[in-house]
Scaffold this active site. Sequence first.
Site, mmCIF file in Angstrom:
data_model
loop_
_atom_site.group_PDB
_atom_site.id
_atom_site.type_symbol
_atom_site.label_atom_id
_atom_site.label_comp_id
_atom_site.label_asym_id
_atom_site.label_seq_id
_atom_site.Cartn_x
_atom_site.Cartn_y
_atom_site.Cartn_z
ATOM 1 N N ARG A 1 -70.683 35.252 -20.812
ATOM 2 C CA ARG A 1 -69.963 34.126 -20.178
ATOM 3 C C ARG A 1 -68.450 34.282 -20.321
ATOM 4 O O ARG A 1 -67.692 33.817 -19.482
ATOM 5 C CB ARG A 1 -70.437 32.795 -20.784
ATOM 6 C CG ARG A 1 -69.963 31.546 -20.009
ATOM 7 C CD ARG A 1 -70.662 30.297 -20.521
ATOM 8 N NE ARG A 1 -70.378 29.091 -19.740
ATOM 9 C CZ ARG A 1 -69.578 28.108 -20.157
ATOM 10 N NH1 ARG A 1 -68.993 28.168 -21.324
ATOM 11 N NH2 ARG A 1 -69.376 27.051 -19.395
ATOM 12 N N ILE B 1 -66.345 25.937 -14.458
ATOM 13 C CA ILE B 1 -67.615 26.635 -14.700
ATOM 14 C C ILE B 1 -68.514 25.596 -15.369
ATOM 15 O O ILE B 1 -68.079 24.875 -16.274
ATOM 16 C CB ILE B 1 -67.406 27.899 -15.573
ATOM 17 C CG1 ILE B 1 -68.731 28.632 -15.850
ATOM 18 C CG2 ILE B 1 -66.724 27.592 -16.894
ATOM 19 C CD1 ILE B 1 -68.547 30.006 -16.547
ATOM 20 N N SER B 2 -69.758 25.496 -14.916
ATOM 21 C CA SER B 2 -70.650 24.453 -15.418
ATOM 22 C C SER B 2 -71.004 24.654 -16.892
ATOM 23 O O SER B 2 -70.944 25.763 -17.418
ATOM 24 C CB SER B 2 -71.940 24.418 -14.598
ATOM 25 O OG SER B 2 -71.648 24.219 -13.231
ATOM 26 N N GLN B 3 -71.412 23.549 -17.503
ATOM 27 C CA GLN B 3 -71.860 23.562 -18.899
ATOM 28 C C GLN B 3 -73.119 24.439 -19.035
ATOM 29 O O GLN B 3 -74.026 24.344 -18.206
ATOM 30 C CB GLN B 3 -72.190 22.118 -19.273
ATOM 31 C CG GLN B 3 -72.668 21.928 -20.681
ATOM 32 C CD GLN B 3 -73.281 20.556 -20.902
ATOM 33 O OE1 GLN B 3 -73.431 19.762 -19.985
ATOM 34 N NE2 GLN B 3 -73.648 20.294 -22.139
ATOM 35 N N PRO B 4 -73.193 25.280 -20.063
ATOM 36 C CA PRO B 4 -74.368 26.160 -20.230
ATOM 37 C C PRO B 4 -75.719 25.427 -20.199
ATOM 38 O O PRO B 4 -76.664 25.912 -19.572
ATOM 39 C CB PRO B 4 -74.120 26.811 -21.591
ATOM 40 C CG PRO B 4 -72.634 26.882 -21.684
ATOM 41 C CD PRO B 4 -72.140 25.602 -21.041
#
Length: 220
Positions: A41, A67-70
């Site tokens: 990431r 960037i989206s949360q994992p």
Amino acid sequence: MHKHIQRMLSDIRKEVEYTRSMIGKDALDPQILEVMGRIPRDQFVPEAQRNHAYDNGPLPIGHGQTISQPYIVALMTDMLAPQPHHRVLEIGTGSGYQTAILASLCERVYSVELTRALSEQATERFRQMSLDNIETRVSDGYQGWPEHAPYDGIMVTAAAPYVPEALLDQLKTGGRLIIPVGEPYSHQDLILLEKEPDGSTRQKHLLAVAFVPLRHGETS
Ligand code: SAH
């Protein structure tokens, strides 16, 4: 495995447990976490964010986008139920992180992004990582990508006020569409739609989420 990645995976597992009553399961498909353990990431975030790359939160990627949360990436991937023979459409390439995960689980990923600079940057990352089953395009995701339709699954990673008609049209029967629906910067619901053989759709609301808006308008 890198200890930061391990921490990220364990944070995802914990959040899945906290939210199990909403998402209807105690654990995600282990294959998804395995893939997330392999995709770096930190290579998808700007230099200044590298120290936070494995935190379980969204991060700015420039151009007002994130960037989206994992945990959300893992959950949406699980809900899409990707299979090795699947051809999937993603709307909102952004950093390309979600795209890379889908590409590791599917035959082919078609990813649409409105912001040219983000699309070009992500495409260059895919090239460097030899992810050669991804096709990118700069266009308006409300229109989908009709040339490669129908898709086994469609994932939208920006919030729309409604489910775009074109995306439903481009989904195979039995296919799944996952999309955050709601007003920008206000309440949004993560929704899973399944297209039934009779042409109707079955809809499941999963949980409240906060995505950047799926914008209308010209590519930039
Ligand atoms: N999956 C990405 C999420 C990025 S945020 C990641 O994890 O990095 C959502 C992305 O959708 C942004 O990059 C934004 O530019 C893009 N976007 C917004 N409106 C769009 C539209 N109409 N069509 C395609 N992409 C759009």
